[in-house]
Design a protein around this motif. Structure first.
Motif, PDB file in Angstrom:
ATOM      1  N   ASP A  91      75.095  22.823  37.386  1.00  0.00           N
ATOM      2  CA  ASP A  91      75.883  22.127  38.402  1.00  0.00           C
ATOM      3  C   ASP A  91      77.282  21.834  37.852  1.00  0.00           C
ATOM      4  O   ASP A  91      77.445  20.970  36.993  1.00  0.00           O
ATOM      5  CB  ASP A  91      75.176  20.826  38.795  1.00  0.00           C
ATOM      6  N   GLU A  92      78.263  22.573  38.334  1.00  0.00           N
ATOM      7  CA  GLU A  92      79.670  22.387  37.968  1.00  0.00           C
ATOM      8  C   GLU A  92      79.875  22.376  36.446  1.00  0.00           C
ATOM      9  O   GLU A  92      80.475  21.440  35.889  1.00  0.00           O
ATOM     10  CB  GLU A  92      80.214  21.075  38.557  1.00  0.00           C
ATOM     11  N   PRO A  93      79.413  23.415  35.738  1.00  0.00           N
ATOM     12  CA  PRO A  93      79.557  23.381  34.276  1.00  0.00           C
ATOM     13  C   PRO A  93      81.002  23.443  33.795  1.00  0.00           C
ATOM     14  O   PRO A  93      81.293  23.050  32.665  1.00  0.00           O
ATOM     15  CB  PRO A  93      78.779  24.623  33.818  1.00  0.00           C
ATOM     16  N   SER A  94      81.918  23.949  34.637  1.00  0.00           N
ATOM     17  CA  SER A  94      83.311  24.064  34.199  1.00  0.00           C
ATOM     18  C   SER A  94      84.121  22.792  34.418  1.00  0.00           C
ATOM     19  O   SER A  94      85.276  22.707  33.995  1.00  0.00           O
ATOM     20  CB  SER A  94      84.008  25.216  34.947  1.00  0.00           C
ATOM     21  N   LEU A  95      83.506  21.791  35.055  1.00  0.00           N
ATOM     22  CA  LEU A  95      84.237  20.578  35.416  1.00  0.00           C
ATOM     23  C   LEU A  95      84.821  19.895  34.178  1.00  0.00           C
ATOM     24  O   LEU A  95      84.119  19.566  33.234  1.00  0.00           O
ATOM     25  CB  LEU A  95      83.311  19.610  36.149  1.00  0.00           C
ATOM     26  N   GLY A 136      84.016  21.078  25.816  1.00  0.00           N
ATOM     27  CA  GLY A 136      83.401  22.404  25.809  1.00  0.00           C
ATOM     28  C   GLY A 136      82.147  22.441  24.969  1.00  0.00           C
ATOM     29  O   GLY A 136      81.142  23.052  25.355  1.00  0.00           O
ATOM     30  N   GLU A 137      82.174  21.793  23.798  1.00  0.00           N
ATOM     31  CA  GLU A 137      80.994  21.763  22.933  1.00  0.00           C
ATOM     32  C   GLU A 137      79.857  20.990  23.589  1.00  0.00           C
ATOM     33  O   GLU A 137      78.685  21.385  23.504  1.00  0.00           O
ATOM     34  CB  GLU A 137      81.362  21.130  21.596  1.00  0.00           C
ATOM     35  N   ALA A 138      80.187  19.892  24.267  1.00  0.00           N
ATOM     36  CA  ALA A 138      79.155  19.108  24.953  1.00  0.00           C
ATOM     37  C   ALA A 138      78.501  19.923  26.061  1.00  0.00           C
ATOM     38  O   ALA A 138      77.287  19.834  26.288  1.00  0.00           O
ATOM     39  CB  ALA A 138      79.764  17.832  25.526  1.00  0.00           C
ATOM     40  N   GLN A 139      79.301  20.735  26.768  1.00  0.00           N
ATOM     41  CA  GLN A 139      78.719  21.557  27.829  1.00  0.00           C
ATOM     42  C   GLN A 139      77.823  22.648  27.246  1.00  0.00           C
ATOM     43  O   GLN A 139      76.767  22.948  27.792  1.00  0.00           O
ATOM     44  CB  GLN A 139      79.829  22.194  28.668  1.00  0.00           C
ATOM     45  N   PRO A 166      90.999  25.737  30.593  1.00  0.00           N
ATOM     46  CA  PRO A 166      90.783  27.120  31.051  1.00  0.00           C
ATOM     47  C   PRO A 166      90.134  28.040  30.021  1.00  0.00           C
ATOM     48  O   PRO A 166      89.234  28.816  30.360  1.00  0.00           O
ATOM     49  CB  PRO A 166      92.190  27.587  31.424  1.00  0.00           C
ATOM     50  N   LEU A 167      90.561  27.960  28.761  1.00  0.00           N
ATOM     51  CA  LEU A 167      89.980  28.826  27.741  1.00  0.00           C
ATOM     52  C   LEU A 167      88.512  28.484  27.492  1.00  0.00           C
ATOM     53  O   LEU A 167      87.693  29.378  27.218  1.00  0.00           O
ATOM     54  CB  LEU A 167      90.772  28.732  26.437  1.00  0.00           C
ATOM     55  N   LYS A 168      88.171  27.214  27.600  1.00  0.00           N
ATOM     56  CA  LYS A 168      86.775  26.804  27.423  1.00  0.00           C
ATOM     57  C   LYS A 168      85.912  27.272  28.597  1.00  0.00           C
ATOM     58  O   LYS A 168      84.736  27.585  28.429  1.00  0.00           O
ATOM     59  CB  LYS A 168      86.683  25.288  27.263  1.00  0.00           C
ATOM     60  N   VAL A 169      86.498  27.299  29.790  1.00  0.00           N
ATOM     61  CA  VAL A 169      85.781  27.812  30.954  1.00  0.00           C
ATOM     62  C   VAL A 169      85.445  29.287  30.750  1.00  0.00           C
ATOM     63  O   VAL A 169      84.316  29.726  30.995  1.00  0.00           O
ATOM     64  CB  VAL A 169      86.613  27.623  32.237  1.00  0.00           C
ATOM     65  N   ILE A 170      86.419  30.049  30.280  1.00  0.00           N
ATOM     66  CA  ILE A 170      86.190  31.475  30.023  1.00  0.00           C
ATOM     67  C   ILE A 170      85.098  31.669  28.977  1.00  0.00           C
ATOM     68  O   ILE A 170      84.213  32.522  29.123  1.00  0.00           O
ATOM     69  CB  ILE A 170      87.509  32.141  29.560  1.00  0.00           C
ATOM     70  N   GLU A 171      85.141  30.846  27.931  1.00  0.00           N
ATOM     71  CA  GLU A 171      84.133  30.941  26.869  1.00  0.00           C
ATOM     72  C   GLU A 171      82.743  30.607  27.405  1.00  0.00           C
ATOM     73  O   GLU A 171      81.773  31.330  27.140  1.00  0.00           O
ATOM     74  CB  GLU A 171      84.492  29.988  25.727  1.00  0.00           C
ATOM     75  N   LEU A 172      82.644  29.535  28.185  1.00  0.00           N
ATOM     76  CA  LEU A 172      81.353  29.129  28.727  1.00  0.00           C
ATOM     77  C   LEU A 172      80.792  30.200  29.665  1.00  0.00           C
ATOM     78  O   LEU A 172      79.616  30.564  29.569  1.00  0.00           O
ATOM     79  CB  LEU A 172      81.501  27.805  29.487  1.00  0.00           C
TER      80      LEU A 172
END
Length: 244
Positions: free
Chosen positions: A163-167, A142-145, A171-177
């Motif tokens: 391009d596919e940032p949630s890959l 998550g930090e790298a993204q 799940p919690l990191k996806v919500i944060e991003l």
């Protein structure tokens, strides 16, 4: 809204395999647009053509009315195109701060402006501020993204492509991003073009969307229309029909 990005009849290929086949789409200033579709539908190829990583074999790309065929890829960040590629592609052996500084290099910022922009990114992404001297290769996914997004924002782009940032993120990191992306769009008015497999999440953020099918647009419409359309799910299963 004024037209910021427009792709007309765009075709691209890898060797003898055609990845885009007469693709037409556009993004207006201030919009949040999502590209959906199954693997191999041409989403990443579209991004690469816009950023200059891949040369189209036919068609036209214009950015703010400017023909991008006349702008080499390495110059495109300077005219307002920011690209967060699939897999992040940060520099693992450089610190967070060094990665951010490198993000400003293509637009040739003065030192004071680079430092101001860098501090702005650390304020926007507080976790990066806590990791500022840490090597990028030691960050969590998550930090790298977040770093990849912040590095692209160092150039103050008019259009941010992701391009596919949630890959690969939890799940919690996806919500944060995606929360950060929502803020960038709503509070800062940033124009965003997002490639994403998590359709329901992406369509809650976006204004409009396209579903790609074999290098063409199979479906398009407002985010609400696509979110409620059963054919969107069919597209992910590779079953989108030409009649769609």
């Amino acid at each position: 809204m004024s037209r910021l990005l427009e792709l007309s009849g765009l075709s691209a290929a890898y060797g003898g395999v055609r990845a885009l086949d007469g693709l037409d789409l556009h993004v207006d200033e201030g919009e949040f647009v999502v590209l959906l579709g199954p693997n191999g539908s041409g989403k990443t190829t579209t991004m690469k053509c816009v950023s200059g990583l891949l040369k189209p074999v036919a068609g036209r790309i214009t950015f703010d009315g400017r023909d991008l065929a006349k702008v080499p890829g390495w110059k495109r960040p300077a005219i307002g195109l920011g690209h967060v590629p699939e897999g992040r592609q940060i520099f693992p052996d450089h610190t967070v701060m060094e990665n951010l500084t490198l993000g400003a290099f293509p637009v040739r910022r003065k030192r004071a402006e680079t430092e101001r922009r860098r501090e702005e990114m650390l304020e926007l992404f507080p976790r990066l501020g806590e990791r500022s001297t840490q090597l990028a290769g030691t960050l969590s996914g998550g930090e790298a993204q977040m770093l990849a997004v912040a590095r692209a924002l160092m150039g103050d782009p008019r259009l941010l492509m992701l391009d596919e940032p949630s890959l690969g993120l939890a799940p919690l990191k996806v919500i944060e991003l995606f929360g950060y992306l929502k803020r960038l769009h709503e509070e800062r008015g940033l124009t965003i073009l997002l490639v994403e497999q998590q359709a329901s999440t992406a369509l809650r953020l976006a204004d409009r969307g396209y579903v790609l099918d074999h290098g063409r647009v199979g479906l398009e419409g407002s985010a609400a229309e696509l979110r409620d359309d059963p054919r969107v799910q069919a597209a992910y299963l590779g079953q989108l029909r030409e009649s769609a």
